[in-house]
Design a protein around this motif. Structure first.
Motif, mmCIF file in Angstrom:
data_model
loop_
_atom_site.group_PDB
_atom_site.id
_atom_site.type_symbol
_atom_site.label_atom_id
_atom_site.label_comp_id
_atom_site.label_asym_id
_atom_site.label_seq_id
_atom_site.Cartn_x
_atom_site.Cartn_y
_atom_site.Cartn_z
ATOM 1 N N PHE A 26 -9.610 12.014 3.725
ATOM 2 C CA PHE A 26 -9.133 13.513 3.308
ATOM 3 C C PHE A 26 -8.375 13.029 1.765
ATOM 4 O O PHE A 26 -9.463 13.842 0.968
ATOM 5 N N ALA A 27 -7.856 12.592 2.089
ATOM 6 C CA ALA A 27 -7.416 11.877 0.676
ATOM 7 C C ALA A 27 -8.571 11.058 -0.223
ATOM 8 O O ALA A 27 -8.679 11.569 -1.616
ATOM 9 N N THR A 28 -9.497 10.541 0.235
ATOM 10 C CA THR A 28 -10.733 9.936 -0.395
ATOM 11 C C THR A 28 -11.687 10.964 -0.994
ATOM 12 O O THR A 28 -11.973 11.381 -2.695
ATOM 13 N N VAL A 29 -12.306 12.178 -0.201
ATOM 14 C CA VAL A 29 -12.886 13.539 -0.933
ATOM 15 C C VAL A 29 -12.157 13.832 -1.677
ATOM 16 O O VAL A 29 -13.079 14.398 -2.500
ATOM 17 N N VAL A 30 -11.450 13.836 -1.186
ATOM 18 C CA VAL A 30 -10.038 15.096 -2.128
ATOM 19 C C VAL A 30 -10.354 14.690 -3.988
ATOM 20 O O VAL A 30 -10.420 14.715 -4.571
ATOM 21 N N GLY A 31 -9.819 13.633 -4.094
ATOM 22 C CA GLY A 31 -9.742 12.744 -5.098
ATOM 23 C C GLY A 31 -11.027 12.495 -5.754
ATOM 24 O O GLY A 31 -11.364 12.544 -7.590
ATOM 25 N N THR A 32 -12.145 12.361 -5.060
ATOM 26 C CA THR A 32 -13.400 12.563 -5.945
ATOM 27 C C THR A 32 -14.200 13.369 -6.279
ATOM 28 O O THR A 32 -14.993 13.619 -7.140
ATOM 29 N N THR A 33 -14.052 14.330 -4.986
ATOM 30 C CA THR A 33 -14.045 15.526 -6.012
ATOM 31 C C THR A 33 -13.384 15.915 -7.393
ATOM 32 O O THR A 33 -14.368 16.541 -7.807
ATOM 33 N N VAL A 34 -12.116 16.214 -7.172
ATOM 34 C CA VAL A 34 -11.379 16.024 -7.927
ATOM 35 C C VAL A 34 -12.159 15.443 -9.028
ATOM 36 O O VAL A 34 -12.555 16.077 -10.457
ATOM 37 N N GLU A 35 -12.507 14.534 -9.274
ATOM 38 C CA GLU A 35 -13.139 12.902 -10.087
ATOM 39 C C GLU A 35 -14.351 13.569 -10.540
ATOM 40 O O GLU A 35 -14.840 13.678 -11.985
ATOM 41 N N TRP A 36 -15.333 13.439 -9.838
ATOM 42 C CA TRP A 36 -16.560 14.499 -10.295
ATOM 43 C C TRP A 36 -16.461 15.770 -10.643
ATOM 44 O O TRP A 36 -17.610 16.281 -11.574
ATOM 45 N N TYR A 37 -16.009 16.539 -10.824
ATOM 46 C CA TYR A 37 -16.335 17.752 -11.144
ATOM 47 C C TYR A 37 -15.539 17.756 -12.602
ATOM 48 O O TYR A 37 -16.061 18.733 -12.776
ATOM 49 N N ASP A 38 -14.833 17.029 -12.678
ATOM 50 C CA ASP A 38 -14.340 16.342 -14.267
ATOM 51 C C ASP A 38 -15.450 16.356 -14.622
ATOM 52 O O ASP A 38 -15.732 17.329 -16.192
ATOM 53 N N PHE A 39 -15.929 15.351 -14.278
ATOM 54 C CA PHE A 39 -17.447 14.826 -14.786
ATOM 55 C C PHE A 39 -18.685 16.179 -14.777
ATOM 56 O O PHE A 39 -18.609 15.535 -16.201
ATOM 57 N N PHE A 40 -18.691 16.623 -14.127
ATOM 58 C CA PHE A 40 -19.903 17.185 -13.605
ATOM 59 C C PHE A 40 -20.151 18.997 -14.782
ATOM 60 O O PHE A 40 -21.097 18.605 -15.394
ATOM 61 N N ILE A 41 -18.604 19.163 -14.688
ATOM 62 C CA ILE A 41 -18.582 19.783 -15.843
ATOM 63 C C ILE A 41 -18.847 20.207 -17.052
ATOM 64 O O ILE A 41 -18.981 20.804 -17.613
ATOM 65 N N TYR A 42 -18.271 18.699 -17.738
ATOM 66 C CA TYR A 42 -18.927 18.510 -18.968
ATOM 67 C C TYR A 42 -20.429 18.296 -19.007
ATOM 68 O O TYR A 42 -21.220 19.198 -20.063
ATOM 69 N N ALA A 43 -21.225 18.090 -18.187
ATOM 70 C CA ALA A 43 -22.643 17.530 -18.081
ATOM 71 C C ALA A 43 -23.735 19.128 -17.978
ATOM 72 O O ALA A 43 -24.574 19.556 -18.540
ATOM 73 N N THR A 44 -22.824 20.157 -17.312
ATOM 74 C CA THR A 44 -23.165 21.094 -17.321
ATOM 75 C C THR A 44 -22.713 22.425 -18.029
ATOM 76 O O THR A 44 -23.940 22.603 -18.839
ATOM 77 N N ALA A 45 -22.168 22.220 -19.309
ATOM 78 C CA ALA A 45 -21.410 22.306 -20.116
ATOM 79 C C ALA A 45 -22.222 22.169 -21.253
ATOM 80 O O ALA A 45 -22.890 23.389 -21.763
ATOM 81 N N VAL A 46 -23.186 21.043 -21.511
ATOM 82 C CA VAL A 46 -23.888 20.563 -22.130
ATOM 83 C C VAL A 46 -25.130 21.091 -22.191
ATOM 84 O O VAL A 46 -25.627 21.394 -23.442
ATOM 85 N N GLY A 47 -25.765 21.462 -21.299
ATOM 86 C CA GLY A 47 -26.830 21.645 -20.516
ATOM 87 C C GLY A 47 -26.525 23.956 -21.239
ATOM 88 O O GLY A 47 -28.094 24.506 -21.363
ATOM 89 N N LEU A 48 -25.874 24.132 -20.734
ATOM 90 C CA LEU A 48 -25.373 25.712 -21.537
ATOM 91 C C LEU A 48 -24.662 25.324 -22.633
ATOM 92 O O LEU A 48 -25.330 26.957 -23.129
ATOM 93 N N VAL A 49 -23.585 24.953 -23.196
ATOM 94 C CA VAL A 49 -23.221 25.809 -24.564
ATOM 95 C C VAL A 49 -22.950 24.708 -25.794
ATOM 96 O O VAL A 49 -22.695 25.053 -26.612
ATOM 97 N N PHE A 50 -22.498 23.347 -25.219
ATOM 98 C CA PHE A 50 -22.571 22.533 -26.688
ATOM 99 C C PHE A 50 -22.766 22.364 -27.687
ATOM 100 O O PHE A 50 -22.984 22.402 -28.839
#
Length: 459
Positions: A26-50
């Motif tokens: 559970f801790a592994t899933v939660v921690g890595t999800t948060v990490e990759w959410y942060d990493f991918f939110i940037y890439a998503t914003a690059v494609g849309l607005v940056f």
């Protein structure tokens, strides 16, 4: 004692209960999800607005430069991997995971309050790139620690499915990032999204980091590391030993991941989102439907990642990978013909087909990597192989794809580029022996040091 560890006992002889293991997963899933959410939110914003908000003075090159900032962070992943590998092999997996989580969250939240080019000029893109570099350092250290916490706690016969827990953090992070962005396009449509709507997903990171930090604090250190520490068998210079004795293995392992990562970054790197929503491009779809299609494909990626981890416990990591490479190749050739129809439903179908192969070439990776390297240098080996593979694979895949389309006016060459990377991953996999079930504890360093590369003996 290491025999006990492999059977489900901690080094002190107490049984690792199912509740302990569930807590780790559970801790592994939660921690890595948060990490990759942060990493991918940037890439998503690059494609849309940056490109528009931070690199607009570059004109037609703004999209290429914006996507290049996604890749720049990968160049600093090895630094994160070196630091995390060194300190993780010397001081433990858990402490490193706590610091990578905090670093990623702080960088992401600061992007959410960063002024644009119109407000502060050239300082805006410079600060944006610096914060992206911090994200890259964090990502470089995160994965190896999460993988070892999951796999080294696992029963021998279930390393594949346990190792899939940090792996599903990637599609979960993509699902969360795309879903939150899609929601914000509805809450703040049009110009409002450009003005302030895109910032909310970045600021949300503060809440997610607090949750991830709390959950990870409850998890015990890896039993393999505890045993190394108790026996005082930690490597004094793990990175030096890694490169002196296992350099070729690091390269082959990196190429395995590169074949998956280049293809995966068509969505996680924001390329498909930007390509499909570009108003001056051949498709010109609305942001919201495209983001929901990407979100849906993250679900299929998650499911196939879990299936692949489970299957690798039954038929071996290598065989599961080979099946995955074939399916990934099918997905690569199906992707752009479906995306280029301009139909959102077919765009989703193309992404869903692609994620079947992606799941099968990602689900077994945690167990595969963990079983490749000796215990005393395992954190370094896993982290650095992953970081190098990320550079060779996904770092500049969106940039390369953007440049190819601009130069040729077609996505056909992008398909061949992705097919080539898939075949490279297949070849690297074929070079490796299957080491499923090999003992992971320090008593078996001699066995672990036998090279898993076909044709090579003990190093």
């Amino acid at each position: 004692m290491s025999g006990q560890s492999q059977a489900g006992f901690t080094p002190t002889g107490t049984i690792a209960t199912p509740a302990d293991r569930r807590r780790v997963v559970f801790a592994t899933v939660v921690g890595t999800t948060v990490e990759w959410y942060d990493f991918f939110i940037y890439a998503t914003a690059v494609g849309l607005v940056f490109g528009q908000l931070f690199f607009e003075p570059l004109g037609t090159n703004s999209a290429i430069v914006a996507f290049a900032t996604v890749g720049v962070s990968f160049l600093f992943r090895p630094l994160g991997a070196f630091l995390a590998g060194h300190y993780g092999d010397k001081f433990g997996r858990k402490a490193v995971l706590m610091w990578t989580l905090i670093l990623m969250g702080a960088a992401t939240a600061l992007i959410g309050v960063l002024p644009t080019y119109d407000a502060i000029g050239v300082a805006a893109p410079i600060l944006l790139v610096l914060l992206r570099i911090l994200q890259g350092i964090s990502a470089g250290g995160e994965w190896g620690g999460a993988v070892l916490m999951a796999v080294e706690h696992a029963p021998k016969a279930k390393r594949g499915i346990f190792g899939a827990s940090p792996q599903i953090g990637v599609p979960l992070g993509l699902l969360l990032a795309s879903g939150v962005m899609a929601l914000m396009t509805a809450i703040a449509p049009g110009d409002q999204f450009l003005q302030w709507g895109w910032r909310i997903p970045f600021l949300l990171s503060v809440v997610l980091i607090l949750v991830g930090y709390y959950v990870r604090r409850k998890v015990e250190e890896s039993p393999v590391f505890i045993e190394l520490a108790e026996r005082k068998e930690k490597a004094s210079m793990p990175i030096v030993q890694l490169f002196r004795k296992h350099l070729l293995l690091v390269i082959v392992a990196a190429l395995v991941f590169a074949g998956n990562n280049a293809v995966g970054y068509m969505t996680t790197g924001g390329y498909i989102q930007g390509y499909a929503t570009n108003p001056e491009g051949p498709i010109g779809l609305e942001r919201g439907p495209v983001l929901w299609a990407v979100t849906g494909s993250a679900v299929t990626w998650l499911i196939t990642t879990l299936i692949a981890g489970w299957l690798s416990d039954r038929i071996g990591r290598r065989t599961t990978y080979i099946i995955g490479w074939v399916m990934q190749l099918v997905g690569v050739f199906a992707l752009f013909p479906l995306v280029n129809t301009g139909d959102v439903g077919l765009l989703f179908a193309g992404l869903a087909i692609l994620t079947i192969g992606l799941g099968f070439t990602y689900g077994p990776q945690a167990a595969l990597y963990t079983e490749l390297f000796p215990a005393s240098i395992r954190f370094s080996g896993v982290s650095i192989s992953y970081a190098i593979g990320a550079i060779a694979g996904g770092a500049f895949a969106p940039t390369i794809a953007t440049a190819i389309v601009q130069a040729t006016g077609s996505t056909q060459a992008v398909t061949w580029y992705l097919a080539g990377m898939t075949l490279l991953g297949l070849i690297a996999t074929l070079l490796l022996r299957d080491r499923s079930g090999i003992p992971l504890g320090p008593d078996h360093e001699e066995e672990q040091s036998v090279s898993p590369i076909r044709g090579l003996a003990k190093v």
